[in-house]
Design an enzyme around this catalytic site. Structure first.
Site, PDB file in Angstrom:
ATOM      1  N   LYS A   1       0.804  -1.228   0.000  1.00 21.03           N
ATOM      2  CA  LYS A   1       0.000   0.000   0.000  1.00 21.03           C
ATOM      3  C   LYS A   1       0.836   1.277   0.000  1.00 21.03           C
ATOM      4  O   LYS A   1       0.407   2.315  -0.467  1.00 21.03           O
ATOM      5  CB  LYS A   1      -0.965   0.001   1.188  1.00 21.03           C
ATOM      6  CG  LYS A   1      -2.165  -0.921   0.967  1.00 21.03           C
ATOM      7  CD  LYS A   1      -3.269  -0.624   1.962  1.00 21.03           C
ATOM      8  CE  LYS A   1      -4.496  -1.462   1.674  1.00 21.03           C
ATOM      9  NZ  LYS A   1      -4.314  -2.870   2.093  1.00 21.03           N
TER      10      LYS A   1
ATOM     11  N   SER B   1       1.618  -9.941  -0.766  1.00 19.13           N
ATOM     12  CA  SER B   1       1.275  -8.517  -0.638  1.00 19.13           C
ATOM     13  C   SER B   1       1.673  -7.890   0.701  1.00 19.13           C
ATOM     14  O   SER B   1       1.909  -6.697   0.771  1.00 19.13           O
ATOM     15  CB  SER B   1      -0.226  -8.324  -0.871  1.00 19.13           C
ATOM     16  OG  SER B   1      -0.983  -9.128   0.013  1.00 19.13           O
TER      17      SER B   1
ATOM     18  N   GLU C   1      -9.696   7.710   3.955  1.00 18.59           N
ATOM     19  CA  GLU C   1     -10.512   6.928   4.876  1.00 18.59           C
ATOM     20  C   GLU C   1      -9.835   5.575   5.027  1.00 18.59           C
ATOM     21  O   GLU C   1      -9.065   5.156   4.166  1.00 18.59           O
ATOM     22  CB  GLU C   1     -11.936   6.759   4.352  1.00 18.59           C
ATOM     23  CG  GLU C   1     -12.156   5.547   3.468  1.00 18.59           C
ATOM     24  CD  GLU C   1     -11.701   5.747   2.032  1.00 18.59           C
ATOM     25  OE1 GLU C   1     -11.716   6.905   1.567  1.00 18.59           O
ATOM     26  OE2 GLU C   1     -11.336   4.749   1.394  1.00 18.59           O
TER      27      GLU C   1
HETATM   28  C1  LIG Z   1      -5.082  -3.922   1.825  1.00 21.69           C
HETATM   29  C2  LIG Z   1      -4.378  -5.188   1.549  1.00 21.69           C
HETATM   30  C3  LIG Z   1      -4.785  -6.078   0.528  1.00 21.69           C
HETATM   31  C4  LIG Z   1      -6.021  -5.856  -0.299  1.00 21.69           C
HETATM   32  O1  LIG Z   1      -6.021  -4.721  -1.086  1.00 21.69           O
HETATM   33  P1  LIG Z   1      -5.791  -4.781  -2.666  1.00 21.69           P
HETATM   34  O2  LIG Z   1      -6.109  -3.421  -3.132  1.00 21.69           O
HETATM   35  O3  LIG Z   1      -6.726  -5.831  -3.211  1.00 21.69           O
HETATM   36  O4  LIG Z   1      -4.381  -5.159  -2.889  1.00 21.69           O
HETATM   37  C5  LIG Z   1      -4.027  -7.210   0.300  1.00 21.69           C
HETATM   38  N1  LIG Z   1      -2.946  -7.500   1.038  1.00 21.69           N
HETATM   39  C6  LIG Z   1      -2.533  -6.693   2.046  1.00 21.69           C
HETATM   40  C7  LIG Z   1      -1.328  -7.085   2.818  1.00 21.69           C
HETATM   41  C8  LIG Z   1      -3.229  -5.507   2.328  1.00 21.69           C
HETATM   42  O5  LIG Z   1      -2.816  -4.717   3.325  1.00 21.69           O
END
Ligand SMILES: *Cc1c(COP(=O)(O)O)cnc(C)c1O
Length: 393
Positions: free
Chosen positions: A91, A374, A113
């Site tokens: 993010k 992610s 938000e």
């Molecule tokens: C917020 C988040 C997601 C989901 O958001 P996407 O916009 O679909 O990527 C996935 N993995 C992590 C670690 C997150 O913090």
């Protein structure tokens, strides 16, 4: 840039996208729409963005050959280590990009938000880095259940506004943030945290997260056969897919949160169950009743607990370019424990959904599979070690 999957002038991907906004927001959206591409593609912006991604975020993140995981399945598996980014997830790529963009637009105040708090933390971080005031709207209920992230944001100097209206969760926080933006159109930039919302946000966030697949292309010695990513709003997934969208030889797979199962009411698998509708000012697929009431989603992972999906994903699902599947809370939990023991990496519960999909594939030694990891799992330790609980978010 992808030649096949760019938003049209009015922000549509096929039938999805657009900007279904109240008239009072026109000036803000128009300004952004007319300037974001020129700014993001300028040498000036790119140079500063790349420098910060390198020295502050810690990019490029490794493309790690997970040998023990590979041996378990009988294929070659790489992990794209977004968990190693500063603040522990992808993010921050978007938050830093949008804060730089806001500066170039002459904005002096940032609002956002947040639901689970992850986007709020990334935004507060980027604002602290640049010395910009940061106001985060958050539902009162979410403030209660996301204390560690609230403390992080406060530590970083952000002002948290507790939203007491409606269900006191994400959608109420979104309404308040939009109200703020309407009242402060000149000095304020509104940072959305995924590839959702009115045009140009989905396209803008896509371009900022596309760094993930750009690095994969530079790092992979062999072209992957598969790229797998979890999908909430869809920003980490589109980031990992983007530079491969035009190359049909690479199978792209998005994994949604099935929650307790897509045949139950406790699920967040939007593409499996959703129908076309407008959510957060964008035409997309939405989990809704026949008369258009949004259905409360459920996932064990807060980041995937969302009743909509980015419009580009809805389009990629319709065209068949990306295959979307879902895995349950339980399958994701199991995959998180498996990766921890096999590789010494505790994944975020969101990312564990992508890992769990490995069990639904046929494997062979000719495959090179890249999983976009992610985020890291520190934030999920209580859930991971307590077994499955229904208390998510
Ligand atoms: C917020 C988040 C997601 C989901 O958001 P996407 O916009 O679909 O990527 C996935 N993995 C992590 C670690 C997150 O913090």
């Amino acid at each position: 840039m992808s030649t096949l999957y760019q938003a049209s002038e009015s922000g549509f991907y096929g039938e999805y996208g657009g900007a279904f906004i109240p008239e009072m927001l026109y000036p803000n959206i128009e300004q952004l729409k007319s300037q974001y591409l020129n700014i993001i593609q300028s040498d000036d912006f790119q140079q500063e963005f790349i420098q910060l991604l390198k020295h502050y975020v810690g990019r490029p993140t490794p493309l790690y050959n997970a040998t023990r995981l590979s041996a378990e399945y009988g294929s070659t598996i790489f992990l794209k280590r977004e968990d190693l980014c500063h603040t522990g997830a992808h993010k921050i790529n978007n938050a830093i990009g949008q804060v730089l963009l806001a500066e170039k637009l002459g904005k002096t105040r940032i609002i956002a938000e947040t639901g689970a708090g992850q986007h709020g933390v990334a935004t507060a971080t980027a604002c602290a880095l640049r010395g910009l005031p940061c106001i985060i709207y958050m539902g009162a209920k979410d403030i209660d259940r996301q204390r560690p992230n609230v403390s992080r944001m406060q530590m970083l100097g952000a002002e948290i506004v507790s939203v007491e209206s409606g269900s006191k969760t994400l959608k109420d926080a979104t309404n308040e943030a939009i109200r703020d933006w309407i009242n402060n159109p000149v000095d304020t930039h509104y940072i959305i945290g995924s590839v959702v919302g009115p045009h140009p946000y989905p396209e803008m966030v896509t371009l900022l997260q596309a760094i993930i697949s750009k690095e994969i292309q530079e790092q992979a010695k062999k072209k992957p056969t598969h790229i797998i990513a979890c999908v909430g709003g869809g920003s980490n997934a589109i980031g990992a897919f983007y530079h491969y969208l035009d190359d049909e030889e690479v199978q792209l797979i998005g994994v949604e949160a099935a929650g307790h199962g897509i045949d139950t009411s406790m699920t967040a698998a939007t593409l499996a169950l959703g129908t076309p509708g407008v959510l957060h000012a964008s035409m997309t697929r939405v989990m809704q009743t026949i008369d258009g009431q949004v259905i409360e989603p459920h996932s064990i992972s807060a980041g995937l607990d969302y009743p909509g999906i980015g419009p580009l994903h809805a389009h990629l699902s319709d065209t068949g370019r990306v295959l979307y599947h879902s895995v349950t809370d339980q399958e994701a939990m199991k995959a998180a424990h498996q990766l921890s023991r096999l590789e010494g990496i505790i994944p975020a519960l969101e990312s564990a959904h992508a890992l769990a999909y490995l069990n639904n594939m046929d494997h062979n030694s000719g495959q090179t599979i890249i999983i976009n990891l992610s985020g890291r799992g520190d934030k999920d330790l209580a859930t991971l070690t307590n077994g499955i609980s229904d208390e998510t978010e």
